[in-house]
Design a protein around this motif. Structure first.
Motif, PDB file in Angstrom:
ATOM      1  N   THR A 638       1.005  -1.113   0.016  1.00  0.00           N
ATOM      2  CA  THR A 638       0.076  -0.017   0.100  1.00  0.00           C
ATOM      3  C   THR A 638       0.871   1.308  -0.155  1.00  0.00           C
ATOM      4  N   VAL A 639       0.434   2.173  -0.753  1.00  0.00           N
ATOM      5  CA  VAL A 639       1.211   3.444  -0.929  1.00  0.00           C
ATOM      6  C   VAL A 639       0.664   4.395  -0.037  1.00  0.00           C
ATOM      7  N   VAL A 640       1.347   4.985   0.990  1.00  0.00           N
ATOM      8  CA  VAL A 640       0.732   6.221   1.696  1.00  0.00           C
ATOM      9  C   VAL A 640       1.515   7.390   1.366  1.00  0.00           C
ATOM     10  N   PRO A 641       0.578   8.280   0.821  1.00  0.00           N
ATOM     11  CA  PRO A 641       1.188   9.699   0.442  1.00  0.00           C
ATOM     12  C   PRO A 641       1.236  10.773   1.632  1.00  0.00           C
ATOM     13  N   VAL A 642       2.260  11.343   1.891  1.00  0.00           N
ATOM     14  CA  VAL A 642       2.416  12.340   2.745  1.00  0.00           C
ATOM     15  C   VAL A 642       2.882  13.561   2.208  1.00  0.00           C
ATOM     16  N   THR A 643       2.216  14.518   2.189  1.00  0.00           N
ATOM     17  CA  THR A 643       2.514  15.945   1.518  1.00  0.00           C
ATOM     18  C   THR A 643       3.094  16.870   2.707  1.00  0.00           C
ATOM     19  N   THR A 644       4.112  17.553   2.509  1.00  0.00           N
ATOM     20  CA  THR A 644       4.702  18.359   3.227  1.00  0.00           C
ATOM     21  C   THR A 644       5.014  19.751   2.382  1.00  0.00           C
ATOM     22  N   PHE A 645       5.856  20.744   3.362  1.00  0.00           N
ATOM     23  CA  PHE A 645       6.038  22.005   2.758  1.00  0.00           C
ATOM     24  C   PHE A 645       7.575  22.120   2.992  1.00  0.00           C
ATOM     25  N   VAL A 646       8.380  22.244   1.743  1.00  0.00           N
ATOM     26  CA  VAL A 646      10.013  22.218   1.783  1.00  0.00           C
ATOM     27  C   VAL A 646      10.553  23.710   1.376  1.00  0.00           C
ATOM     28  N   GLY A 647      11.200  24.339   2.390  1.00  0.00           N
ATOM     29  CA  GLY A 647      11.673  25.660   1.986  1.00  0.00           C
ATOM     30  C   GLY A 647      12.378  25.687   0.769  1.00  0.00           C
ATOM     31  N   LYS A 648      12.850  26.720   0.312  1.00  0.00           N
ATOM     32  CA  LYS A 648      13.661  26.921  -1.091  1.00  0.00           C
ATOM     33  C   LYS A 648      15.143  26.153  -0.688  1.00  0.00           C
ATOM     34  N   LYS A 649      15.487  25.504  -1.751  1.00  0.00           N
ATOM     35  CA  LYS A 649      16.673  24.772  -1.599  1.00  0.00           C
ATOM     36  C   LYS A 649      17.989  25.647  -1.102  1.00  0.00           C
ATOM     37  N   PRO A 650      18.908  25.532  -0.449  1.00  0.00           N
ATOM     38  CA  PRO A 650      19.927  26.275  -0.153  1.00  0.00           C
ATOM     39  C   PRO A 650      21.000  26.368  -1.222  1.00  0.00           C
ATOM     40  N   THR A 651      21.798  27.460  -1.500  1.00  0.00           N
ATOM     41  CA  THR A 651      22.625  27.592  -2.536  1.00  0.00           C
ATOM     42  C   THR A 651      24.135  27.382  -1.552  1.00  0.00           C
ATOM     43  N   ASP A 652      25.191  27.474  -2.628  1.00  0.00           N
ATOM     44  CA  ASP A 652      26.452  27.545  -1.513  1.00  0.00           C
ATOM     45  C   ASP A 652      26.855  29.005  -1.185  1.00  0.00           C
ATOM     46  N   MET A 653      25.851  29.780  -1.415  1.00  0.00           N
ATOM     47  CA  MET A 653      26.125  31.100  -0.906  1.00  0.00           C
ATOM     48  C   MET A 653      24.807  31.223   0.290  1.00  0.00           C
ATOM     49  N   SER A 654      24.073  30.437   0.579  1.00  0.00           N
ATOM     50  CA  SER A 654      23.117  30.488   1.700  1.00  0.00           C
ATOM     51  C   SER A 654      23.315  29.555   2.637  1.00  0.00           C
ATOM     52  N   LEU A 655      24.185  28.601   2.537  1.00  0.00           N
ATOM     53  CA  LEU A 655      24.439  27.569   3.579  1.00  0.00           C
ATOM     54  C   LEU A 655      25.780  27.050   3.205  1.00  0.00           C
ATOM     55  N   LYS A 656      26.552  26.937   4.565  1.00  0.00           N
ATOM     56  CA  LYS A 656      27.943  26.607   4.371  1.00  0.00           C
ATOM     57  C   LYS A 656      28.383  25.975   5.840  1.00  0.00           C
ATOM     58  N   ARG A 657      29.288  24.906   5.664  1.00  0.00           N
ATOM     59  CA  ARG A 657      29.935  24.130   6.991  1.00  0.00           C
ATOM     60  C   ARG A 657      30.839  25.225   7.470  1.00  0.00           C
ATOM     61  N   PHE A 658      30.840  25.739   8.571  1.00  0.00           N
ATOM     62  CA  PHE A 658      31.818  26.698   9.206  1.00  0.00           C
ATOM     63  C   PHE A 658      32.730  26.131  10.230  1.00  0.00           C
ATOM     64  N   LEU A 659      32.391  24.670  10.774  1.00  0.00           N
ATOM     65  CA  LEU A 659      33.181  24.149  11.772  1.00  0.00           C
ATOM     66  C   LEU A 659      32.825  22.714  11.884  1.00  0.00           C
ATOM     67  N   VAL A 660      33.979  21.957  12.238  1.00  0.00           N
ATOM     68  CA  VAL A 660      33.852  20.378  12.529  1.00  0.00           C
ATOM     69  C   VAL A 660      34.552  20.299  14.147  1.00  0.00           C
ATOM     70  N   GLY A 661      34.138  19.452  14.913  1.00  0.00           N
ATOM     71  CA  GLY A 661      34.463  19.401  16.216  1.00  0.00           C
ATOM     72  C   GLY A 661      35.350  18.203  16.202  1.00  0.00           C
ATOM     73  N   PRO A 662      35.972  17.756  17.356  1.00  0.00           N
ATOM     74  CA  PRO A 662      36.985  16.697  17.653  1.00  0.00           C
ATOM     75  C   PRO A 662      35.945  15.362  17.926  1.00  0.00           C
ATOM     76  N   LYS A 663      36.828  14.204  17.773  1.00  0.00           N
ATOM     77  CA  LYS A 663      36.080  12.807  18.158  1.00  0.00           C
ATOM     78  C   LYS A 663      34.903  12.900  19.047  1.00  0.00           C
ATOM     79  N   ASP A 664      34.006  12.327  18.925  1.00  0.00           N
ATOM     80  CA  ASP A 664      32.829  11.954  19.680  1.00  0.00           C
ATOM     81  C   ASP A 664      32.120  13.210  20.418  1.00  0.00           C
ATOM     82  N   CYS A 665      32.366  14.354  20.071  1.00  0.00           N
ATOM     83  CA  CYS A 665      31.796  15.592  20.618  1.00  0.00           C
ATOM     84  C   CYS A 665      30.379  15.869  20.035  1.00  0.00           C
TER      85      CYS A 665
END
Length: 734
Positions: A638-665
């Protein structure tokens, strides 16, 4: 706390079966001029936030155009803190650092004592409170201030917080009092003065404003439940006081200059005897079970076993006395935890207050709406557990801007946080939702068949039950939230939820189907391990609709956490790239200087690819994306449809990784100086995956940070605060 199943996760409780100077730069960074004209965004409506003036300048607009000008950092599994080129991250305040002139430096070998005068463990939510040259409160100070910080928990395996004990501690009951005393002190809050001198930040060890709040600190009960029968204990027979604040996770501030701290997973620190249900024989059993404390279950650390002293006995939540009201035992002690706690960071002599009106649950952060004169304030909150709810507090009193500079800050807190209305959110499939009032005036609450509420205090103490009564929407672990400093839209992180499934087992009442606001249920592979439900989480946002009648809102999903390579139609709905992908969003905060949205992760699902991280984002607005339908296929086809509302997809100038932490943090806690040139971030529980049996062999520690970064003695990993600056002295994120 990390959500990997290889580590005990006390954040994954599962009892619910049922903005300084330039708003213009923020505006230009996020919303185009055309959008402003079309939507009529009114700057005047957001003229002040926490006493900071609205100004605009050509320079600020120029600065805005440079936001996210840094190169995204790659994913990393190194035992270090990685930030973009042109930035420097330095450790400033770690577990055990002394807060008093008479306390020696931290040896970090498990022999240190006096934790009531040292930094606590598991640095979490954090706020900046500025100080001028004379040490007085200042909303514009950039080189001197107080860091107000939560110390959520300790790194532990079995019973013991093993990194703070010389031999790793005791893993059996009874626990030694000397170990428990350390652990009682290491939880709570700390306030530490920091200064920047010649460009170098440091803590001020002998500052009179340094302070610890531990499990022995007297705390005042405030709001509807003050003096109520549910608050009566042997320590406070009149139900007006308790001791300590526990498992503090997210934070917030107020427009009048105080800190708010959320008590999260306090329930696991208490013990109930195997026959306590029968001993009680009343409706308190329903409430205890609903709050995750079933009879006979072991407590997290066994503090109740350390002796007959009252400071240990209080952790036995059983009915063992003969009194009717509970004044001869601690059967009601758990009721004194689970609140938003308010503290005046500038006045160590003022007692901490627990604001019961804002409800009792697994609190994370509390973020307030943009203050507008002669309108109520709104405080938004999430209950961090699977299938729990999103809440809002609306003040009875209307905001008076003069209160932002009042001398007695906690008296202003009494005004706005003790009198108001608590609401819970219900989301519908149309992209709208309703705030439902949790009061005795709501007949659905007052007449709830599963639990008979006595009064408003009972509703506040047992807010989860009241939310159950009105059919609030069960969410995928609502954690932190933040309010956009221009639009006023509210962003909630929904960390993950293993209970989401297309094929719920009727015998497992906590399992539930996806819905519009929590639309994904999928399998994510971590090496050879299948992770099911919503392993990567998402960030939901809502816009208050205003108007008369029932309070309503419009919502969408700003971002879906996912691996970049995941299926774009069912998992990576936000189209994240390798420079953007993340999992299990937890902390979220907005810069009042730049308007950047900072997203932090507490992840176990994607740690085979990267340690936890922090991203910088320029989000849009609710409704800037599209409607998407996910077609879930059940076991029977059985197929169960679920409709949601997704924000505008980010670009490389609207979302970027800034920091990565040490292990297990976990990356958590964010605050900044008003000029936006310094930010403070917490690194929580590095090395959490270390085994207690390996305490004597540093080579087996899964992390040796921050010692391996040149900070402090010993090699045992320590939770710590880092300070991040830009090498050219510029604004962070530009």
């Amino acid at each position: 706390m990390n959500t990997t199943t290889d580590i005990i996760d006390f954040n994954d409780e599962n009892s619910n079966t049922t903005y300084n100077s330039t708003f213009a730069e923020i505006l230009h960074a996020r919303v185009s001029r055309r959008d402003v004209l079309r939507t009529g965004v009114a700057l005047a409506g957001a003229a002040t936030v926490a006493g900071l003036p609205l100004e605009a300048s050509a320079q600020s607009v120029k600065t805005a155009q440079k936001l996210l000008g840094f190169k995204a950092v790659p994913k990393s599994r190194a035992d270090s803190v990685l930030v973009p080129a042109g930035y420097t991250a330095s450790v400033i305040y770690a577990l055990g650092d002394p807060l008093s002139a008479d306390i020696p430096a931290y040896k970090n070998d498990g022999t240190d004592m006096d934790f009531d005068k040292r930094a606590g463990d598991h640095h979490d939510g954090m706020e900046w409170f500025g100080l001028d040259a004379n040490g007085q409160p200042s909303t514009s100070a950039t080189t001197r201030g107080l860091l107000a910080m939560n110390h959520e928990a300790t790194t532990d395996e079995k019973l013991s917080s093993f990194f703070i004990h010389a031999d790793g501690g005791t893993s059996t009951l009874p626990r030694p009092a000397v170990e428990v005393d350390k652990e009682l002190a290491i939880h709570g809050l700390s306030f530490v003065e920091v200064r920047s001198e010649r460009g170098q930040w440091r803590t001020i060890q002998n500052s009179p404003l340094n302070r610890r709040v531990t499990q022995l600190t007297p705390v005042e009960i405030s709001g509807p439940a003050r003096g109520h029968a549910l608050m009566v204990t042997k320590y406070s027979p009149n139900g007006t006081k308790t001791r300590g604040t526990l498992n503090n996770c997210g934070t917030g501030s107020t427009p009048w200059g105080t800190m708010l701290s959320g008590e999260e997973n306090w329930y696991g620190y208490f013990n109930r005897s195997a026959n306590d249900d029968a001993a009680r024989g009343d409706k308190s059993v329903i409430a205890l079970n609903r709050y995750g404390r079933k009879q006979g279950e072991a407590s997290r650390h066994g503090w109740e076993s350390a002796g007959t002293d009252d400071k240990y006995v209080r952790w036995n939540n059983s009915k063992i006395g003969s009194s009717v009201d509970g004044s001869d035992d601690y059967r009601n002690e758990m009721n004194t935890f689970g609140y938003i706690v308010e503290v005046d960071p500038y006045n160590p002599t003022r007692m901490v207050k627990k604001r019961t009106g804002l409800g009792r649950f697994a609190h994370e952060s509390a973020a307030y709406s943009i203050p507008k004169a002669r309108q109520p304030l709104r405080f938004y909150m999430g209950d961090d557990a699977r299938n729990e709810y999103i809440y809002k507090w609306v003040t009875k009193e209307l905001w008076n801007p003069a209160d932002a500079t009042a001398a007695d800050r906690l008296a202003i807190g009494d005004k706005y946080l003790d009198h108001g209305t608590l609401y819970v959110a219900k989301f519908d499939a149309s992209g709208r939702g309703e705030w439902i009032e949790l009061t005795m005036d709501n007949p659905t609450v007052a007449n709830y068949s599963k639990y008979k509420f006595a009064d408003q205090a009972d509703i506040c103490v047992n807010a989860r039950l009241a939310a159950d009564a009105v059919g609030a929407t069960k969410m995928d672990r609502p954690e932190w939230n933040g309010v956009h400093p221009v639009t006023g839209e509210v962003y909630f992180t929904l960390t993950n939820n293993s209970n989401r499934t297309i094929n719920p087992d009727p015998e497992k009442k906590a399992q539930l189907m996806p819905d519009a606001a929590n639309p994904r249920a999928y399998t994510d592979m971590k090496k050879d391990k299948a992770q099911t439900g919503n392993p990567n989480g998402h960030i939901l946002r809502l816009r208050e609709n205003g108007g008369r009648g029932k309070p309503t809102f419009t919502w969408d999903v700003y971002l879906f956490g996912a691996e970049a390579i995941a299926d774009a139609k069912s998992i990576n709905l936000s189209g994240l790239t390798e420079d953007q992908d993340f999992s299990s969003p937890d902390g979220i905060a907005f810069s009042r200087r730049t308007g950047l949205c900072w997203i932090q992760t507490d992840d176990g699902a994607y740690t085979d690819a990267s340690n936890c991280m922090m991203l910088a984002a320029i989000p849009g607005r609710v409704g800037d994306g599209e409607k998407v339908t996910l077609n879930h296929t059940k076991a029977d086809g059985t197929v169960v449809p679920v409709t949601t509302f997704v924000g505008k997809k980010p670009t490389d100038m609207s979302l970027k990784r800034f920091l990565v932490g040490p292990k297990d943090c976990e990356i958590t806690g964010f605050c900044e100086t008003p000029d936006g040139k310094t930010i403070f971030v917490n690194i929580q529980h590095p090395g959490e995956g270390t085994k207690q049996a390996d305490i004597a062999d540093p080579s087996k520690y899964t992390s040796q940070w921050p010692a391996n970064a040149g900070y402090g003695a010993g090699k045992r990993p320590r939770s710590a605060t880092i300070v991040i600056t830009k090498n050219d002295g510029g604004v962070i994120g530009s």
